[in-house]
Design a protein around this motif. Structure first.
Motif, PDB file in Angstrom:
ATOM      1  N   UNK A  67       0.816  -1.210   0.000  1.00  0.00           N
ATOM      2  CA  UNK A  67       0.000   0.000   0.000  1.00  0.00           C
ATOM      3  C   UNK A  67       0.851   1.262   0.000  1.00  0.00           C
ATOM      4  N   UNK A  68       1.888   1.279   0.829  1.00  0.00           N
ATOM      5  CA  UNK A  68       2.722   2.481   0.919  1.00  0.00           C
ATOM      6  C   UNK A  68       3.415   2.774  -0.411  1.00  0.00           C
ATOM      7  N   UNK A  69       3.816   1.723  -1.127  1.00  0.00           N
ATOM      8  CA  UNK A  69       4.461   1.914  -2.428  1.00  0.00           C
ATOM      9  C   UNK A  69       3.468   2.455  -3.458  1.00  0.00           C
ATOM     10  N   UNK A  70       2.256   1.928  -3.467  1.00  0.00           N
ATOM     11  CA  UNK A  70       1.226   2.412  -4.393  1.00  0.00           C
ATOM     12  C   UNK A  70       0.872   3.865  -4.083  1.00  0.00           C
ATOM     13  N   UNK A  71       0.752   4.186  -2.807  1.00  0.00           N
ATOM     14  CA  UNK A  71       0.425   5.560  -2.421  1.00  0.00           C
ATOM     15  C   UNK A  71       1.531   6.525  -2.830  1.00  0.00           C
ATOM     16  N   UNK A  72       2.787   6.085  -2.736  1.00  0.00           N
ATOM     17  CA  UNK A  72       3.912   6.940  -3.131  1.00  0.00           C
ATOM     18  C   UNK A  72       3.873   7.226  -4.627  1.00  0.00           C
ATOM     19  N   UNK A  73       3.502   6.229  -5.426  1.00  0.00           N
ATOM     20  CA  UNK A  73       3.411   6.421  -6.873  1.00  0.00           C
ATOM     21  C   UNK A  73       2.301   7.416  -7.206  1.00  0.00           C
ATOM     22  N   UNK A  74       1.138   7.236  -6.594  1.00  0.00           N
ATOM     23  CA  UNK A  74       0.014   8.116  -6.889  1.00  0.00           C
ATOM     24  C   UNK A  74       0.191   9.510  -6.297  1.00  0.00           C
TER      25      UNK A  74
END
Length: 95
Positions: free
Chosen positions: A56-63
Motif C-alpha cells: 500500500x505504501x508503495x502504491x500511495x507513493x506512486x500516486x
C-alpha cells in the motif's frame, strides 16, 4: 517448502533441447535447473519472480506524485470529441 524446489535439478544441454517443454513447465512451477555439458555445470536456469502484490505504501507513493486532474478540463475535452446526438444506426440501410 519442498526440498526439490530448494535444490536445482541437473539437466544436460542435450536433454534441455530435446525436452524443453517439460523444462518450461517446471520453470512455471518454480523449479530451478543447472544445465550441464559432459557433467560439468554450465548455467543456472531459474524462473523470474514476478510480484503479485504491491504494498500500500508503495502504491500511495506512486500516486502521490501523479499530476492533479482538472475534471472540468477533462469534461470539456470529452464534449469536444464526443457528439451527444442520438441517431438511428440503421437509418439509410433499408433495415
Amino acid at each position: 517448502m519442498d526440498a526439490s524446489r530448494l535444490r536445482p535439478t541437473e539437466v544436460s544441454v542435450r536433454q534441455f533441447v530435446n525436452d524443453s517443454g517439460s523444462i518450461t513447465r517446471g520453470l512455471r512451477e518454480g523449479k530451478r535447473y543447472i544445465l550441464t555439458i559432459n557433467g560439468e555445470p554450465l548455467a543456472e536456469v531459474k524462473p523470474i519472480k514476478r510480484r503479485r502484490f504491491v504494498p500500500t505504501t508503495e502504491a500511495q507513493a506512486v500516486f502521490a506524485t501523479a499530476p492533479a486532474i482538472d475534471w472540468s478540463e477533462v469534461r470539456a475535452d470529452l464534449d469536444t470529441v464526443i457528439d451527444d446526438e442520438l441517431r438511428d444506426p440503421f437509418e439509410g440501410t433499408g433495415l
